[in-house]
Write a protein that holds these residues in place. Structure first.
Motif: not given
Lengths: 351, 350, 333
Positions: C22-28, C73-78, C288-303
């Motif tokens: 779910v976290a990875f898909l959210a990035i996509q 996508v699944f290779i990217q995920y792996s 940090v989570l809030l900022r990452s979401l508003t700034n589309q810092d997706l890897f950070l948010a997903a992490a």
């Protein structure tokens, strides 16, 4: 003080227990009197709302909130203190004071209906049994454990060392009730209050438990107050019987008199309406008309009057019948068929 | 085994080899490691207009048997042949749910607990009228009229129709439950402990009502109860169950006076009788506990508690067989045992 | 028992796997991908203004190839999952630093704050709840109930501001943050721990007040139910003193439901603490989570989402195990 009173281990006099609620006062007990002799069984019988369970809890001073004793006496006459000692009025004790707590579980023990829920499900049987023992007796934990297992043996629980560490839900209903009884007799009570002890059990288990209670009574010379709605159980166990209706005793006497010469129309109706295995087969039962009134709608005068086949207009609905002995005998009844409204005894033609 | 009786003699229900196992799941993968044999090869039949009492101690399978018949529980195997009003014979055990629906009009249930079996937010009119509505009586006036009729029938005043269950006593609520069960003119009524939650003085009223209604509508009752005295009062025949099996089945009077199975004898001996002069205190008591239906003993399930058990009882399972006309018992020693029932001699008894 | 533990652990593993998907898909989900965002970022960023990165299509494609974003996508995920397993969450777009660096200390702070809050909540709520149930419908019960509702009703940030002002004006305390300046970047030591405790109590009170009030209410009601049960009457009939009886039997039973809530407390506190963390300038994950979401810092948010998910799963596992220890009915089932 009458003779029965002075020899009684427990004497309840005109006990009144009220539950004040938002809708009004529920008179759970409305002037009940009874006596229990040492080593004997008093059967207290009645239907829902008659207050029979309230008596047991009032004696132990563990009434549910907001119930309170508003009148009467509960005289505890410790048989070991000899005849010269004065009885203690339990109603005058602090409910959670040290005197009352010493009596509770020590001199007077309670066994009640739900053996399933009467044990904490997250504590072992042994834990709860030892607790009762160490509380009232000068015993170490190890001694209490030993005594617990001996008691388990006594009440017929197989393999006590294993059962000691088990939880209540691992035991069958019958074994649970045996454990409850073992716990109740652990401190050698002089009075055991058994409130519907077999109602939740199967008939063969019921017979076993009643047998056990009888045996323990004989051995320990313990008085039993057996509260039940089951007239069959009363007939098999009791020496004396009190019949209750809506917070009052309506009739009492030796068990044979109650079952064979009941005087109060309610006692008679109750006895006639129970189905019996002795009945000759499929047939209609005589039944008491109507149903037990709501506690807020207590009828005036005699509370049984609206259902009574012998209702006397102008008397039963106006006056409250007194609870008096019949012709100097041991049987007492509260009914205008047997006593005039003035309380003077009338010659009864109902024998 | 009970012989299959042709439907011509008024048989309304025939249960053949009914079995219900509840799987026991254990371990990591929740694999089925065994089964609780709640109902184990039970056969009996019911004639139109009669009452069969089903007795036994808790866990003996009497309630599961009754639930299977109404398909509240799906049986594991066996047949439940029900003869419908229009003369068809259907096997309730395997009928798809969709086809069960019309049958539910003909088979109704009365529950034990009059306090929890009625929806406290519904008025009497809605409670009793609901089955009518479900089965197509959409006209409100018509429904109201029928509900009034039903309430009168069970001894309640139709004026109370708009009230809610909490305004009624236990006995009155059980009457409401009965009115509801009768709404669709059922032919078979399964009553599961219908009076055991009621006060003694009210029990008699409800038993009498059930008997009156049976007479009036030629109802057939399967009366499930643990109280032998109540069962005796209402039943024409009685079946005794022990650990999922019927161990004895006979006419009521015969079963009570001349039981042929040691368990029936023990049950009768254990019933407390409301007469202190009987001195039944020294009677023989059954020892031990009911066997575990997940792990029943070998041979006859009753043998560990049976005072008459012999070697054969420990190894071989007895079969329910007809020992005298209409009297079935499942005991190896049925021919050589003299068992005691309730004997009535001028009000005295053993 | 062991089967139960193994089953629960396997289930926890499976749940973690699903959360990671779910976290990875959210990035996509958002339009564009890391490459687009990265290039855009380079263009907009002032200090990355090198000539070679002047945002032409070629650069973008190059990055995409380098990072394998043109693969399925699944290779990217792996690949992503493989790195995550090795605690490599990638680089934050906004901060241009490794995510583990940004998140690490804050994660520890967040967990410490959560533990502090739980401790505060329980220490306060359990005795009050017991008092309130045992003395139900008395003046004391009503007073506690009133304070409880007050605690529920006052917004956290308002309470935070109030406490800050009181602390500052009357006690001369520096109330922002979790550490004093001298310990801010210091290594863990005894002094630092004491310093943390000095700072922790204000946010713990702020965050715990609403929870405390709620816990008191629930405990009171649970306990009232338990107090009416036959086993309590039975214990009373044994002659047990009232307070001993209450603590040994009904309280133990009434607390059981709370053990099962331990697992949910962390995400609950995190989402609830964002505003408070901003007001009190706490170095936790919330802001940090809030900022990452508003700034589309997706890897950070997903992490962050992934870490919280895993912590929640672990918390639930712990509460399950605790329940098994405290409630024999579950243990022996």
């Amino acid at each position: 003080m009458t003779e029965t009173e002075s020899s009684s281990v427990l004497s309840v006099r005109d006990l009144m227990v009220h539950y004040p609620t938002d809708e009004g006062v529920v008179k759970a007990l409305d002037g009940v009197s009874l006596d229990i002799q040492p080593g004997q069984t008093l059967g207290v019988v009645g239907e829902s709302g008659c207050g029979k369970s309230t008596i047991g809890r009032a004696i132990l001073r563990i009434l549910d909130k907001p119930g309170q004793i508003v009148g009467g006496e509960i005289l505890w006459n410790d048989p070991e203190k000899g005849s010269g000692s004065r009885p203690v009025d339990l109603t005058a004790q602090e409910p959670n004071g040290p005197e009352m707590r010493a009596i509770r579980g020590g001199d007077i023990a309670l066994v009640f209906q739900e053996p399933m829920t009467s044990f904490s499900p997250i504590h072992t049987i042994g834990n709860q049994m030892s607790e009762a023992i160490t509380l009232h007796q000068d015993k170490t934990a190890a001694e209490a454990k030993e005594w617990s297992m001996e008691l388990m043996n006594m009440v017929g629980i197989p393999n006590p060392p294993q059962r000691f560490d088990e939880y209540s839900y691992q035991l069958s209903g019958g074994l649970r009730q045996r454990a409850m009884i073992a716990m109740a007799i652990s401190c050698g009570p002089k009075l055991l209050i058994a409130d519907e002890p077999t109602t939740a059990l199967d008939v063969t288990t019921q017979a076993q438990i009643l047998d056990l209670l009888r045996g323990l009574q004989e051995k320990n010379n313990m008085a039993i107050m057996l509260i039940t709605h089951n007239l069959g159980v009363i007939a098999e166990m009791a020496d004396e019987v009190v019949v209750m209706y809506l917070g009052r005793a309506v009739e009492s006497g030796p068990v044979d008199d109650i079952f064979h010469q009941a005087k109060h129309p309610y006692s008679r109706g109750l006895l006639e309406s129970i189905p019996s295995v002795l009945a000759s087969g499929r047939e209609r039962l005589p039944s008491i008309a109507g149903s037990i009134p709501h506690p807020f709608n207590r009828p005036s005068g005699c509370t049984f009057r609206p259902r009574c086949p012998s209702f006397i207009p102008g008397t039963c609905d106006v006056n409250v019948p007194q609870y008096l002995a019949l012709g100097g005998g041991q049987q007492k009844v509260s009914c205008f068929l047997h006593h005039s409204p003035s309380g003077v005894e009338e010659v009864s033609s109902h024998d | 085994m009970i012989d299959s009786i042709p439907a011509m003699d008024g048989t309304i229900l025939e249960v053949r080899n009914l079995t219900k196992h509840f799987p026991i799941k254990r371990g990591l993968l929740k694999r089925t490691v065994g089964a609780v044999k709640a109902v184990d090869d039970v056969s009996f039949n019911l004639k139109q207009g009669e009452t069969l009492g089903l007795v036994g101690e808790s866990g003996c399978g009497k309630t599961t048997t009754s639930r299977c018949i109404l398909r509240a529980v799906d049986p594991t195997s066996g047949e439940i042949m029900f003869r419908t009003a229009d003369g068809h014979e259907v096997n309730v055990a395997t009928l798809p749910n969709r086809e069960m629906r019309p049958l539910r009009r003909e088979m109704q249930m009365i529950f034990q607990d009059p306090f929890s079996s009625l929806n406290s937010r519904m008025s009497l009119l809605d409670i009793v009228g609901e089955p009518l509505l479900v089965h197509g009586m959409t006209n409100r006036d018509e429904r109201q009229e029928r509900v009034a009729e039903l309430l009168r029938l069970v001894g309640l005043r139709p004026e109370y129709m708009q009230r809610y269950p909490h305004a009624f006593s236990g006995g009155e609520r059980q009457r409401i439950g009965i009115a509801r069960a009768l709404a669709l003119h059922p032919r078979l009524v399964v009553a599961d402990e219908p009076v055991s939650a009621l006060d003694v003085s009210v029990q008699a009223q409800v038993i009498n009502l059930l008997m009156d209604l049976q007479e009036e509508f030629e109802l057939t009752y399967l009366f499930v109860a643990h109280d032998l005295s109540v069962v005796k009062q209402i039943s024409d025949r009685v079946a005794v169950m022990y650990v999922g099996k019927i161990v004895e089945l006979a006419d009521t009077a015969e079963l009570f006076t001349k039981p042929r199975h040691p368990y029936s004898e023990a049950l009768l001996a254990a019933v407390p009788v409301a007469d202190p002069r009987l001195h039944r205190k020294d009677r023989k008591l059954l020892e031990g506990e009911v066997a575990n239906p997940a792990n029943p003993p070998s041979g006859c399930y009753f043998h560990p508690r049976c005072p008459y058990a012999q070697d054969v009882c420990r190894t071989e399972t007895p079969v329910l067989s007809e020992v005298s006309p209409g009297h079935f018992a499942s005991c190896h020693r049925v021919q050589d045992l003299e068992l005691t029932g309730i004997v009535q001699v001028d009000g005295e008894s053993t | 028992m062991i089967a139960f533990l193994v089953r629960r652990t396997l289930l926890a593993g499976l749940t973690t796997f699903v959360i990671s998907i779910v976290a990875f898909l959210a990035i996509q989900l958002p339009p564009g991908d890391y490459a687009t965002t990265y290039v855009e970022n380079l263009l907009g960023g002032s200090f990355f203004n090198t000539a070679s990165a002047l945002g032409d299509q070629a650069t973008e494609d190059q990055i995409r190839r380098d990072l394998g974003l043109d693969r399925p996508v699944f290779i990217q995920y792996s690949k992503w999952a493989w790195r995550v397993v090795h605690l490599d969450f990638g680089i934050s777009i906004e901060h241009g630093r490794k995510i583990t660096e940004i998140v690490g200390q804050r994660l520890v702070n967040t967990v410490l704050l959560a533990l502090g809050t739980i401790l505060f909540t329980w220490v306060l709520a359990v005795p009050i709840g017991i008092y309130s149930a045992v003395k139900h419908n008395t003046a004391g019960d009503y007073a506690v109930t009133f304070l409880g509702f007050l605690g529920l009703a006052v917004p956290d940030f308002l309470l935070a501001l109030g406490l800050m002002w009181i602390g500052f004006a009357y006690f001369d305390l520096s109330v922002g943050g979790l550490y004093s300046p001298e310990y801010l970047d210091a290594a863990w030591s005894f002094g630092r721990a004491v310093d943390l405790l000095k700072h922790l109590w204000i946010p713990a009170i702020v965050l715990g007040t609403a929870g405390t009030a709620g816990l008191i209410r629930i405990l009171r009601n649970n306990l009232l139910d338990e107090l009416a049960k036959p086993y309590v009457v039975a214990a009373r009939a044994r002659g047990l003193p009232e307070w001993k009886l209450v603590l040994k039997y009904p309280v133990r039973m009434a607390l059981n439901p709370f053990i099962s809530t331990i697992g949910y407390l962390l995400p609950f506190l995190l989402s609830g603490s964002v505003i408070v963390s901003v007001v009190l300038s706490l170095p936790t994950l919330g802001p940090v989570l809030l900022r990452s979401l508003t700034n589309q810092d997706l890897f950070l948010a997903a992490a962050i989402v992934l870490m919280l998910g895993v912590l929640t799963v672990i918390g639930t596992l712990i509460s399950d195990i605790l329940l098994v220890i405290f409630d024999p009915r579950i243990r022996l089932d």
